[in-house]
Design an enzyme around this catalytic site. Structure first.
Site, short mmCIF file in Angstrom:
data_model
loop_
_atom_site.label_atom_id
_atom_site.label_comp_id
_atom_site.label_asym_id
_atom_site.label_seq_id
_atom_site.Cartn_x
_atom_site.Cartn_y
_atom_site.Cartn_z
N ASP A 32 3.17 -6.21 3.41
CA ASP A 32 2.86 -5.11 4.35
C ASP A 32 3.34 -5.47 5.75
O ASP A 32 2.70 -5.11 6.74
CB ASP A 32 1.35 -4.81 4.33
CG ASP A 32 1.00 -3.57 5.14
OD1 ASP A 32 1.90 -2.76 5.41
OD2 ASP A 32 -0.19 -3.42 5.50
N GLU A 50 -5.07 2.04 2.56
CA GLU A 50 -5.10 0.85 3.44
C GLU A 50 -5.32 1.27 4.89
O GLU A 50 -6.08 0.64 5.61
CB GLU A 50 -3.78 0.08 3.34
CG GLU A 50 -3.81 -1.28 4.03
CD GLU A 50 -3.49 -1.24 5.52
OE1 GLU A 50 -3.83 -2.19 6.23
OE2 GLU A 50 -2.90 -0.24 5.99
N GLU A 51 -4.66 2.36 5.30
CA GLU A 51 -4.58 2.65 6.73
C GLU A 51 -5.91 3.04 7.35
O GLU A 51 -6.20 2.67 8.48
CB GLU A 51 -3.54 3.74 7.00
CG GLU A 51 -2.10 3.32 6.69
CD GLU A 51 -1.56 2.24 7.61
OE1 GLU A 51 -2.32 1.74 8.47
OE2 GLU A 51 -0.38 1.88 7.45
N HIS A 101 3.69 3.06 12.33
CA HIS A 101 2.75 4.13 12.69
C HIS A 101 3.36 5.17 13.62
O HIS A 101 2.66 5.78 14.42
CB HIS A 101 1.49 3.55 13.36
CG HIS A 101 0.70 2.63 12.49
ND1 HIS A 101 -0.49 2.06 12.88
CD2 HIS A 101 0.90 2.19 11.21
CE1 HIS A 101 -0.97 1.31 11.91
NE2 HIS A 101 -0.14 1.37 10.88
N ASP A 146 6.00 1.12 6.60
CA ASP A 146 4.55 0.86 6.46
C ASP A 146 3.93 1.92 5.58
O ASP A 146 3.50 2.95 6.07
CB ASP A 146 3.91 0.82 7.83
CG ASP A 146 2.46 0.40 7.77
OD1 ASP A 146 2.01 -0.05 6.71
OD2 ASP A 146 1.75 0.54 8.78
N HIS A 205 0.83 -1.22 0.00
CA HIS A 205 0.00 0.00 0.00
C HIS A 205 0.86 1.26 0.00
O HIS A 205 1.90 1.33 0.65
CB HIS A 205 -1.07 -0.01 1.08
CG HIS A 205 -0.59 0.08 2.50
ND1 HIS A 205 -0.34 1.28 3.13
CD2 HIS A 205 -0.35 -0.88 3.43
CE1 HIS A 205 0.02 1.05 4.38
NE2 HIS A 205 0.04 -0.24 4.59
ZN LIG Z 1 0.57 -1.17 6.36
#
Ligand SMILES: [Zn+2]
Length: 461
Positions: free
Chosen positions: A355, A327-328, A425, A293, A281
């Site tokens: 991912d 995606e998130e 994140h 990520d 993603h």
């Molecule tokens: Zn991810």
């Protein structure tokens, strides 16, 4: 973590294993049908580790566009760039596929201990959270460690800011407090919810991530505090101190925004309508640069096609790379793909999503029939030289999931050895945590798996 290694390896060096295999290590018994694929697999792996192209591309992505939250101009600029770069790589049928995405904006935010002695804490609001009134929310802190304790607190929850101080075990075990905590606490009258960050202890790093409001419950703001600050608040409460907190968040939604998945292909030479899809993603949270990520997954799967193109390897079936949007905090890219490709999902032979980081690859997770698993296991023997031949119990990814479910497509994910959840994140998700040789090996492993599944005479079933 990051070592500046010379990564220009000759083919000869590639096949020296590191660490060297023990003398009594059993040699995997290679399936005879793999013989024609040994040479292309060796060339793909050799080409992958002879260059730092994937790392350089990922660095350029993060340095130029920064983080890429859905709805942000940064994500859309990065998407336009990726289209042009794929074309320069010589990929075919390069295009975007539209998806409307949620547009959540963090705004300014802060958390402080307001009493007994005022002082700031480190925090990150949770994605999709509502904001607070402009003056913030000030209330007494209540610490709990699980949902049972929350429910047992009953009437004491009303009017409080609830902290779920839950130590990180696995992501799946711990993330449910981030997702469901706000509605569970809000239902009992809490005015805001905090979680101890969902990740192993770091250097006072807050981890964002999405919350999910339950229908019919009050929507209260949610934010993450660091492991260190959660422990400190716990100690204060344990000493009998009445702790008051003040949370201020400007978080809000704007109308849905236009975005897109990016698609590129190497068209199959005999069965172009059968598709082996690899993906990562392209969106990220709005902190750090989303390099692990999931810029890394997007770039590593894209690199797999670039390697095939560079080596003039055109398999029997089409190999397609998709860089997913959203995606998130919505999953709209994966849903848009399922709907736009409904008619051809049955001709998807394999869908792979990367991912989980592009650290040292150890193999792939796989979900599919026993026969397909046996086949994939044999193909993975071609990756024994880089110790990436393990096939794990389950594979998949949140963007491929809607299509996989709809058409029972075999699903795969790259498995790696690395500290993904330490930086995931967080503002520390930046390129310097990624080793050029590890992303190169990840790209090479994906390229070999995708190539052989696309090339072998029988379809994976
Ligand atoms: Zn991810």
């Amino acid at each position: 973590m990051f070592t500046q290694r010379a990564i220009v390896l000759s083919l000869g060096v590639l096949f020296l294993q590191f660490p060297p295999p023990a003398l009594d290590a059993p040699k995997p018994s290679a399936a005879a049908w793999l013989a024609p694929y040994r040479d292309p697999a060796a060339r793909l792996l050799g080409e992958a580790v002879s260059t730092d192209a994937a790392w350089q591309r990922l660095a350029l992505l993060g340095d130029t566009f920064g983080n890429r939250l859905s709805g942000s101009p940064n994500l859309e600029a990065a998407i336009r760039w990726a289209v042009e770069e794929m074309k320069k790589d010589g990929l075919e049928n390069v295009h975007t596929e539209a998806a409307k995405v949620p547009h959540w904006v963090r705004g300014r935010e802060s958390l402080e201990i307001s009493g007994p002695i005022p002082q700031p804490l480190v925090m990150l609001g949770l994605g999709n959270s509502v904001g607070t009134p402009p003056a913030g929310i000030e209330a007494e802190l209540l610490v709990v460690h699980n949902f049972d304790e929350l429910d047992a607190a009953g009437a004491r929850v009303k009017g409080k800011i609830v902290l779920f101080n839950v130590p990180f075990t696995t992501y799946g075990d711990t993330v449910r407090f981030r997702a469901a905590g706000p509605s569970r606490a809000g239902a009992l009258g809490a005015v805001a919810m905090l979680i101890r960050s969902v990740g192993p202890p770091g250097l006072r790093l807050p981890h964002t991530g999405a919350l999910t409001y339950a229908d019919g419950q009050p929507r209260i703001p949610g934010a993450a505090v660091t492991t260190e600050d959660a422990a400190r608040l716990q100690r204060m409460v344990d000493r009998g101190t009445t702790v008051r907190l003040k949370l201020t968040m400007e978080a809000h939604f704007l109308p849905d925004a236009d975005s897109a998945n990016v698609v590129g292909e190497i068209r199959g030479r005999e069965l172009p309508d059968e598709v082996v899809l690899v993906s990562g993603h392209f969106d990220s949270w709005d902190v750090g640069t989303g390099s692990t990520d999931d810029g890394g997954g997007a770039v590593a799967t894209w690199e797999a096609l670039r390697l095939m193109k560079k080596l003039n390897l055109r398999p029997r079936r089409t190999v397609r790379v998709v860089l997913w949007t959203n995606e998130e905090n919505g999953g709209r890219g994966g849903l848009a793909y399922r709907d736009a490709h409904a008619a051809e999902l049955a001709r998807h032979v394999l869908m792979l999503e990367c991912d989980g980081g592009v650290f040292r690859p150890t193999g792939f997770g796989f979900t599919g029939s026993d026969a397909a698993r046996a086949k994939v296991r044999e193909i993975a023997q071609l990756l024994a030289g880089i110790h990436a031949e393990t096939i794990g119990a389950a594979g998949g990814g949140s963007d491929i999931e809607p299509s996989v479910q709809q058409a029972s497509v075999p699903a795969m994910s790259l498995e790696v050895d690395g500290n993904y959840f330490l930086i995931h994140h967080t503002p520390a998700d930046t390129i310097d945590k990624i080793d050029p040789l590890e992303i190169a090996r990840s790209s090479g492993a994906i390229a070999v798996m995708a190539y052989v599944v696309a090339e072998m005479p029988d379809r994976l079933r």
